[in-house]
Motif scaffolding. Structure first.
Motif, PDB file in Angstrom:
ATOM      1  N   VAL A  92       0.835  -1.205   0.000  1.00 58.50           N
ATOM      2  CA  VAL A  92       0.000   0.000   0.000  1.00 58.50           C
ATOM      3  C   VAL A  92       0.865   1.249   0.000  1.00 58.50           C
ATOM      4  N   GLY A  93       1.916   1.256   0.817  1.00 53.72           N
ATOM      5  CA  GLY A  93       2.789   2.428   0.888  1.00 53.72           C
ATOM      6  C   GLY A  93       3.501   2.707  -0.421  1.00 53.72           C
ATOM      7  N   HIS A  94       3.992   1.648  -1.082  1.00 57.63           N
ATOM      8  CA  HIS A  94       4.664   1.833  -2.370  1.00 57.63           C
ATOM      9  C   HIS A  94       3.753   2.541  -3.363  1.00 57.63           C
ATOM     10  N   LEU A 119     -10.137  -4.831   8.968  1.00 58.87           N
ATOM     11  CA  LEU A 119      -9.032  -5.748   8.715  1.00 58.87           C
ATOM     12  C   LEU A 119      -9.356  -6.837   7.699  1.00 58.87           C
ATOM     13  N   ASP A 120     -10.524  -6.791   7.092  1.00 63.54           N
ATOM     14  CA  ASP A 120     -10.908  -7.820   6.134  1.00 63.54           C
ATOM     15  C   ASP A 120     -11.618  -7.160   4.959  1.00 63.54           C
ATOM     16  N   GLY A 121     -11.042  -7.279   3.763  1.00 62.22           N
ATOM     17  CA  GLY A 121     -11.645  -6.662   2.596  1.00 62.22           C
ATOM     18  C   GLY A 121     -11.414  -5.171   2.509  1.00 62.22           C
ATOM     19  N   VAL A 122     -10.478  -4.669   3.300  1.00 58.65           N
ATOM     20  CA  VAL A 122     -10.137  -3.243   3.312  1.00 58.65           C
ATOM     21  C   VAL A 122      -8.679  -3.092   2.885  1.00 58.65           C
ATOM     22  N   VAL A 123      -8.432  -2.308   1.843  1.00 63.69           N
ATOM     23  CA  VAL A 123      -7.064  -2.061   1.385  1.00 63.69           C
ATOM     24  C   VAL A 123      -6.357  -1.087   2.309  1.00 63.69           C
ATOM     25  N   HIS A 124      -7.058  -0.013   2.673  1.00 64.21           N
ATOM     26  CA  HIS A 124      -6.396   1.047   3.427  1.00 64.21           C
ATOM     27  C   HIS A 124      -7.434   1.860   4.191  1.00 64.21           C
ATOM     28  N   ALA A 125      -7.073   2.261   5.393  1.00 62.21           N
ATOM     29  CA  ALA A 125      -7.894   3.183   6.173  1.00 62.21           C
ATOM     30  C   ALA A 125      -6.962   4.171   6.850  1.00 62.21           C
ATOM     31  N   ARG A 126      -7.417   5.388   6.998  1.00 61.44           N
ATOM     32  CA  ARG A 126      -6.616   6.386   7.701  1.00 61.44           C
ATOM     33  C   ARG A 126      -7.541   7.479   8.241  1.00 61.44           C
ATOM     34  N   ALA A 129      -5.505  14.085  19.923  1.00 59.18           N
ATOM     35  CA  ALA A 129      -6.048  13.411  18.746  1.00 59.18           C
ATOM     36  C   ALA A 129      -5.263  12.128  18.522  1.00 59.18           C
ATOM     37  N   PHE A 130      -5.914  11.152  17.917  1.00 58.06           N
ATOM     38  CA  PHE A 130      -5.238   9.906  17.581  1.00 58.06           C
ATOM     39  C   PHE A 130      -5.314   9.683  16.083  1.00 58.06           C
ATOM     40  N   TRP A 131      -4.275   9.074  15.547  1.00 56.70           N
ATOM     41  CA  TRP A 131      -4.182   8.810  14.118  1.00 56.70           C
ATOM     42  C   TRP A 131      -4.282   7.308  13.894  1.00 56.70           C
ATOM     43  N   LEU A 132      -5.152   6.915  12.986  1.00 63.65           N
ATOM     44  CA  LEU A 132      -5.323   5.507  12.626  1.00 63.65           C
ATOM     45  C   LEU A 132      -4.859   5.309  11.197  1.00 63.65           C
ATOM     46  N   GLU A 133      -4.143   4.202  10.970  1.00 61.83           N
ATOM     47  CA  GLU A 133      -3.701   3.875   9.621  1.00 61.83           C
ATOM     48  C   GLU A 133      -3.662   2.360   9.487  1.00 61.83           C
ATOM     49  N   SER A 134      -4.252   1.842   8.406  1.00 63.18           N
ATOM     50  CA  SER A 134      -4.263   0.398   8.206  1.00 63.18           C
ATOM     51  C   SER A 134      -3.873   0.065   6.782  1.00 63.18           C
ATOM     52  N   ALA A 135      -3.424  -1.176   6.605  1.00 67.46           N
ATOM     53  CA  ALA A 135      -3.157  -1.744   5.287  1.00 67.46           C
ATOM     54  C   ALA A 135      -3.405  -3.233   5.405  1.00 67.46           C
ATOM     55  N   GLY A 139     -14.585  22.495  20.571  1.00 68.36           N
ATOM     56  CA  GLY A 139     -13.629  23.003  19.590  1.00 68.36           C
ATOM     57  C   GLY A 139     -13.531  22.137  18.350  1.00 68.36           C
ATOM     58  N   ASP A 140     -12.292  21.756  18.013  1.00 67.38           N
ATOM     59  CA  ASP A 140     -12.051  21.008  16.778  1.00 67.38           C
ATOM     60  C   ASP A 140     -12.053  19.493  16.982  1.00 67.38           C
ATOM     61  N   ARG A 141     -12.435  19.037  18.159  1.00 68.32           N
ATOM     62  CA  ARG A 141     -12.453  17.599  18.424  1.00 68.32           C
ATOM     63  C   ARG A 141     -13.532  16.924  17.574  1.00 68.32           C
ATOM     64  N   ARG A 142     -13.137  15.893  16.850  1.00 64.52           N
ATOM     65  CA  ARG A 142     -14.056  15.120  16.028  1.00 64.52           C
ATOM     66  C   ARG A 142     -13.305  13.922  15.466  1.00 64.52           C
ATOM     67  N   THR A 143     -14.032  12.999  14.888  1.00 59.28           N
ATOM     68  CA  THR A 143     -13.433  11.838  14.232  1.00 59.28           C
ATOM     69  C   THR A 143     -13.702  11.918  12.734  1.00 59.28           C
ATOM     70  N   ASP A 144     -12.664  11.745  11.937  1.00 59.79           N
ATOM     71  CA  ASP A 144     -12.785  11.707  10.486  1.00 59.79           C
ATOM     72  C   ASP A 144     -11.919  10.562   9.976  1.00 59.79           C
ATOM     73  N   LEU A 145     -12.547   9.605   9.302  1.00 58.88           N
ATOM     74  CA  LEU A 145     -11.833   8.452   8.762  1.00 58.88           C
ATOM     75  C   LEU A 145     -12.201   8.261   7.287  1.00 58.88           C
ATOM     76  N   VAL A 146     -11.247   7.760   6.529  1.00 59.75           N
ATOM     77  CA  VAL A 146     -11.475   7.379   5.143  1.00 59.75           C
ATOM     78  C   VAL A 146     -11.063   5.915   5.003  1.00 59.75           C
ATOM     79  N   VAL A 147     -11.955   5.108   4.429  1.00 59.39           N
ATOM     80  CA  VAL A 147     -11.712   3.672   4.311  1.00 59.39           C
ATOM     81  C   VAL A 147     -11.853   3.272   2.842  1.00 59.39           C
ATOM     82  N   LEU A 148     -10.818   2.634   2.295  1.00 57.48           N
ATOM     83  CA  LEU A 148     -10.850   2.133   0.929  1.00 57.48           C
ATOM     84  C   LEU A 148     -11.130   0.639   0.976  1.00 57.48           C
ATOM     85  N   VAL A 149     -12.336   0.244   0.583  1.00 57.49           N
ATOM     86  CA  VAL A 149     -12.722  -1.162   0.647  1.00 57.49           C
ATOM     87  C   VAL A 149     -12.604  -1.793  -0.732  1.00 57.49           C
TER      88      VAL A 149
END
Length: 403
Positions: free
Chosen positions: A172-174, A270-277, A289-295, A331-341
């Motif tokens: 995914v990173g490449h 973790l199943d059928g998902v290429v990438h999430a962040r 804030a916390f950062w999530l990243e998957s492959a 304030g600016d606290r919120r959750t925003d995620l993008v998932v590529l399935v």
């Protein structure tokens, strides 16, 4: 016009040997072979094309600096780039990366790691060289399986025992960090592969291997900027409409996530998902804030820094983005995620993530009550060494590895 020497990076699980196609007079091709890591050795090859078209080959055997591949590469490659800039006749440098190395991390090191040079001012290699683009090679026959899989990197490549990355993270990173993608071999489902790549690396031209690399260079745009924890999560305007079982899911929540339920909900990524962040607001961590990243089947969660409302510092762009949705209380606290399935049920993914959000009643209970809840994200792992093989942003934040 810049007087820095242009550097072209070649990355991926196959195809980098085509670097020789770019070896016109004045080109230097550099490659560090890491296949001997388990024996504590790195082989660096350097091929310089003379004006008459012949090549001069140089090979050096390097010992690992205190057992650290990242330190070895920093201490060898970065000074070499500055030295090649000073070598008469050098017009371009092509760095053919070992498959286990990530171009984005190398670009970060070139920009920020200070290199001491005899007879020259100490400065990052970027003082003398400029990365003009990254070509990512994608093995059409295996890339989708790799990107959706769970194989440990050590099962395929000679990497240090403490390297816990997966093949999916590298695959995914490449692709994600490439400015031009070259698909090699035949894909069993070329339309599906292209749909994934267009959403993973929007704006990066996708070419077939039969096209000569020299003919592709004019299609390179400006190197893409790395994705920042508080920046836009969909840079490059990827297609948002579904394409078969491939699609992007955007998830947003203005109430914080319940740490226990979110820890359970992670499995849906973790199943059928290429990438999430994305960035997250955990109820038990009101300031950070916390950062999530998957492959594929590998996922990482780590602290990304304080929210602006908790005293965090930010660029004017970050303040502008935050002000558009500023909440009077939080304030600016919120959750925003993008998932590529690519195969996962998008409705199930969205519903599972929504389940992790606090209910109105839980939200009304307030931070005093939230602080009493069990937090499975409490124990974080911090890498002691800034690694060229890792995401540069991850080198400065604490990470929890999950699989």
């Amino acid at each position: 016009m810049s007087n820095r020497t242009p550097v072209l990076l070649l990355t991926g699980f196959g195809g980098q040997e085509r670097a020789l196609e770019l070896a016109e007079p004045g080109t230097v091709v550099v490659h560090h072979d890491l296949s001997g890591l388990r024996e504590g050795m790195v082989v660096r090859s350097e091929s310089t094309v003379r004006p008459d078209g012949t090549a001069e080959e140089r090979v050096a055997l390097l010992e690992l600096a205190h057992g650290c591949v990242s330190c070895t590469l920093r201490e060898d490659l970065l000074p070499l780039l500055r030295a090649l800039h000073r070598r008469a006749g050098t017009r371009r440098i092509v760095v053919r990366l070992d498959p286990t190395l990530e171009a984005d991390a190398l670009r970060h090191a070139i920009e920020h790691v200070v290199v001491e040079m005899v007879g020259s001012v100490s400065a990052p290699a970027a003082r003398d060289v400029e990365v003009v683009g990254t070509i990512g090679f994608v093995d059409g026959a295996t890339w989708l399986d790799d990107a959706l899989g769970e194989q440990d990197l050590g099962e395929r490549y000679a990497v240090p025992d403490d390297d816990e990355r997966t093949v999916a993270q590298l695959a995914v990173g490449h692709a994600q960090n490439a400015d031009l993608l070259v698909v090699t071999g035949d894909s069993p489902d070329p339309a599906r592969l292209r749909a994934v790549l267009r959403r993973l690396a929007p704006g990066a031209p996708i070419a077939r291997e039969r096209v000569p690399l020299t003919g592709l260079l004019p299609r390179l745009g400006a190197p893409r900027a790395p994705i920042e924890p508080f920046g836009p999560l969909l840079p490059g305007c990827p297609p948002l409409e579904p394409d078969g079982d491939v699609r992007l899911i955007e998830f947003s929540a203005r109430r914080p996530l319940h740490p226990g339920r979110f820890h359970e909900a992670i499995d849906v990524l973790l199943d059928g998902v290429v990438h999430a962040r994305g960035r997250m607001w955990l109820a038990t961590r009101p300031d950070d804030a916390f950062w999530l990243e998957s492959a594929g089947a590998g996922l990482r969660v780590g602290a990304a820094g304080p929210w602006l409302a908790a005293g965090g510092q930010g660029s004017p762009d970050r303040w502008a983005m935050a002000s558009a949705g500023w909440d009077e209380a939080y304030g600016d606290r919120r959750t925003d995620l993008v998932v590529l399935v690519a195969g996962a049920d998008p409705v199930r993914v969205a519903e599972t993530l929504r389940w992790a959000e606090l209910t109105p009643a839980e939200f009304a209970a307030g931070p005093g009550e939230w602080a009493l809840w069990h937090d499975p994200f409490g124990a974080m792992h911090a890498d002691p060494c800034e690694d060229l093989a890792a995401d540069p942003a991850a080198g400065t934040r604490e990470d929890e590895e999950m699989s």
